[in-house]
Design an enzyme around this catalytic site. Sequence first.
Site, mmCIF file in Angstrom:
data_model
loop_
_atom_site.group_PDB
_atom_site.id
_atom_site.type_symbol
_atom_site.label_atom_id
_atom_site.label_comp_id
_atom_site.label_asym_id
_atom_site.label_seq_id
_atom_site.Cartn_x
_atom_site.Cartn_y
_atom_site.Cartn_z
ATOM 1 N N GLU A 37 39.785 38.066 38.656
ATOM 2 C CA GLU A 37 39.590 36.659 39.052
ATOM 3 C C GLU A 37 40.003 35.709 37.943
ATOM 4 O O GLU A 37 40.104 36.097 36.785
ATOM 5 C CB GLU A 37 38.132 36.392 39.428
ATOM 6 N N GLU A 55 39.527 38.360 34.560
ATOM 7 C CA GLU A 55 40.868 38.667 35.100
ATOM 8 C C GLU A 55 40.946 40.071 35.685
ATOM 9 O O GLU A 55 41.953 40.438 36.271
ATOM 10 C CB GLU A 55 41.977 38.539 34.027
#
Lengths: 504, 504
Positions: A326, A468
């Site tokens: 994310e 991430e």
Amino acid sequence: MIPLDGIDAILFDIGGTLVPEAPPGTAVAALEPAAFDGVPELLRALSARHRLGAVTNTSVMREGDVRALLGQMGIDEFLEVVVTSTDVGVAKPAPEPLLHALRVMQVDAPRALYVGDLATDRTAALDAGMPFVATDRSLGDALERAAHAQRGPFARYADQVTPPDTAAIAAATERQDRLTKPPGSLGQLEALGTRLAGISGVCPPPVPQPVAVAVFAADHGVVASGVTPWPQAVTTQMVANFANGGAAINVIARQVGATVHVVDVGVASDTSQFAGVRVHKVRAGTADLSRGAAMSVADARAALDVGAMVATELVDAGNRLLVTGEMGIGNTTASAALIAAFTGRAAMAVTGRGTGIDDVMLAHKQAIVADAVSRTEGFLDPISVLSEIGGLEIAALAGFIVGGAAKGVPVVVDGVITGAALLLAEALVPGVTDRVIAGHRSTEPGASVVLEHLGLSPVLDLDLRLGEGTGACLAVPIVQAAARILNEMATFDEAAVSERPAGE
Amino acid sequence: MIPLDGIDAILFDIGGTLVPEAPPGTAVAALEPAAFDGVPELLRALSARHRLGAVTNTSVMREGDVRALLGQMGIDEFLEVVVTSTDVGVAKPAPEPLLHALRVMQVDAPRALYVGDLATDRTAALDAGMPFVATDRSLGDALERAAHAQRGPFARYADQVTPPDTAAIAAATERQDRLTKPPGSLGQLEALGTRLAGISGVCPPPVPQPVAVAVFAADHGVVASGVTPWPQAVTTQMVANFANGGAAINVIARQVGATVHVVDVGVASDTSQFAGVRVHKVRAGTADLSRGAAMSVADARAALDVGAMVATELVDAGNRLLVTGEMGIGNTTASAALIAAFTGRAAMAVTGRGTGIDDVMLAHKQAIVADAVSRTEGFLDPISVLSEIGGLEIAALAGFIVGGAAKGVPVVVDGVITGAALLLAEALVPGVTDRVIAGHRSTEPGASVVLEHLGLSPVLDLDLRLGEGTGACLAVPIVQAAARILNEMATFDEAAVSERPAGE
């Protein structure tokens, strides 16, 4: 108004659902004849497609008294039956009043929906065999959720999530002890291999590859309230960085042989010019959760659907291991609030420094988290909590986890953001956690709270706090090694290696 | 008798070195005129190639008194000079008596060797600028070590180990903060990347590949004393399993793209029939360390040389990351004893259950470890400790670590056995640990003692206790990812990503 497929009748609780709750024992004459905003219009619209009724706990009124009051509000005309606990002699959570109403209407319980605002309402509905929807935020939201729950990829895949295969788990457990090593000497690698057998349903489990990392990106209105020093534009800039292959997750994915799939589920600015980005933008970022609901129930549902679709598309394309990632400036604030809401832990205990903030900003962030959590107290439906707090990428990640689980593919979760998404997924689809692998332990305090709450043991503990999907992706070769051990290691018999004497 | 190249003169301490130590202040008349066994023959042999002398601390005798006593032992004739502290007015650890002897003999300090039995002897020699060798176990061993120290691959590579490159470390530290991530957010991955820069001497450091795992196998005589339920034959059977690719290390090496190199440095039985096994057998297993020295100093030196040669051959063949592995039934006993000896920790604190033993066997194992350690108390030379305790694969692993370090290639260490080898390597080549990466934390108690003692933070913590190099090999992709981050991640400038405001 979305029709409720498969639902013939809708029964409503009254106090707290159609009208404001009056204190118990309020005299009939003292009751205010005022419904919640929009209720008459909503019931009129629903009555075109569904048969309607009301079931309420009251010790002072019978059907006639209630109908008289509802008549003054202009909603009595839409209600085919009105059952009070005084009528049937027992109050909810007993299912009797609901069953009485269904008998009168001659509707089967599975084809009737009950709408209420309390845990006792839900208990009564479930005991009566009826679907239930909570009016956590508003009656309109509740009906929207009910409508969505019967459609959309997320709801469809949620129904397909099953518990891990116990026979495969037993076979893997037994096989671990026949491999040429002292029993248990591969520690957590053995537990991981056995878990993979349960998820895949076979022993030995296939080595999970190819690997796809989905990085869901979205913006958060709460950045306007000063919870991070990073400008919101960084979300978009990092999406460009992902597209160009220059971010940490790209580097680590190349190391482990994974592909990266970037999904814009709610970035504030346009990302369509970046090569390879999948634009499934539900809205251009959430509203500021410090000032009210982050998004509508419909938006939350749509984001869940995006995640579920992406997961199932990646599996259909051949991927056999999904990794959650994310990007969203401000998303540790929303994650902390979701973690506090779903675990009951205090805001102080779950709110960290995210990408790096000072003590003053941390205190401000904690206050915002505490306030948002307090607004969700008593909510019965996880979707209501999600729409109050956000964010879009967290919803998508929950959908992604459920989608992967439905497809029988293990999903590796990352840090505090994907941990919050997993809590949400578990609240929506109890048991889905058993099909998930915790990639690592982030230094964010909320991450450890999630792991503890869900009973997960992370593969790595490297003091990462980047997100991430970096930590989850780093765990991939170890997850694959765990499966490979069960596939490729020789047994004592095969290798003619002496086992240690029995009884030692 | 191996000649001592580059050494013109050898000076001996007397009490404790040539003759048994007498209590301080013993009257001259009461001194026994008896040298240690073999000393006259040894001095005679040495005198053919070297000039000899003696330097001793005594407050009651002068040169003439000492010579009279040595004459009765038949060794005075070989000594060109005899210097006592009474002669020069100062005792060791002051270097004066040694320097006085050198002046008389007109020999430069670097070309004269001092042989003694106490830390004060070593201090005096080092202050005088002379090489020193300790008579930890016997005079013959000491001279054997001294001879070997000037030759052989291990000694040669030990001289080539340098501290990590501080300029590369500084450049990597600075670069980590320019990459598109919050500073420090990649946690231990950043520390690992910076360490790799220091080891390779450049920033960014090359991604360390190809990867070679060396599995050193040897047997331990102590298994005869009942420290493990596994039969000794399992060492050979597992070598066959490695050769066939069926062991855990083979499976994990395939997962991470590493090659496995099996080295027989001391297996009790013949392994030459197994495909691909490198047979560098120093001897067919150690002697039982519970009954005396596990091996000779010459054997220990030879095993160190094997390891150093294998490491440098693997690097010369193109490998850029070395992984330590081992197999040897009984080797957790030797490892525990080495760890206790080198860290000063109690046997109880460092001795674990190895591949799995019960309480009774554990207590027996701890007693054996404690006894072996007590025999090495006061030893000044790590080689003496090694030859007393063993084992052959542990010595080879220490040589392997030093060989890799000399070649500028990072070496990943595994669990408790390779941890003991690293302690040995650090004792022999101080600072070599800075060129090593700890792959994981084994559940064996000694493993954590080693990590703490050497200040190492392991990459993984997965409750492994198998050995073979499995934990170190599992860490390989993460080590490579750490280097790759410094090579491939975009900087804020390159990616046009906003940095957070200064001062935040």
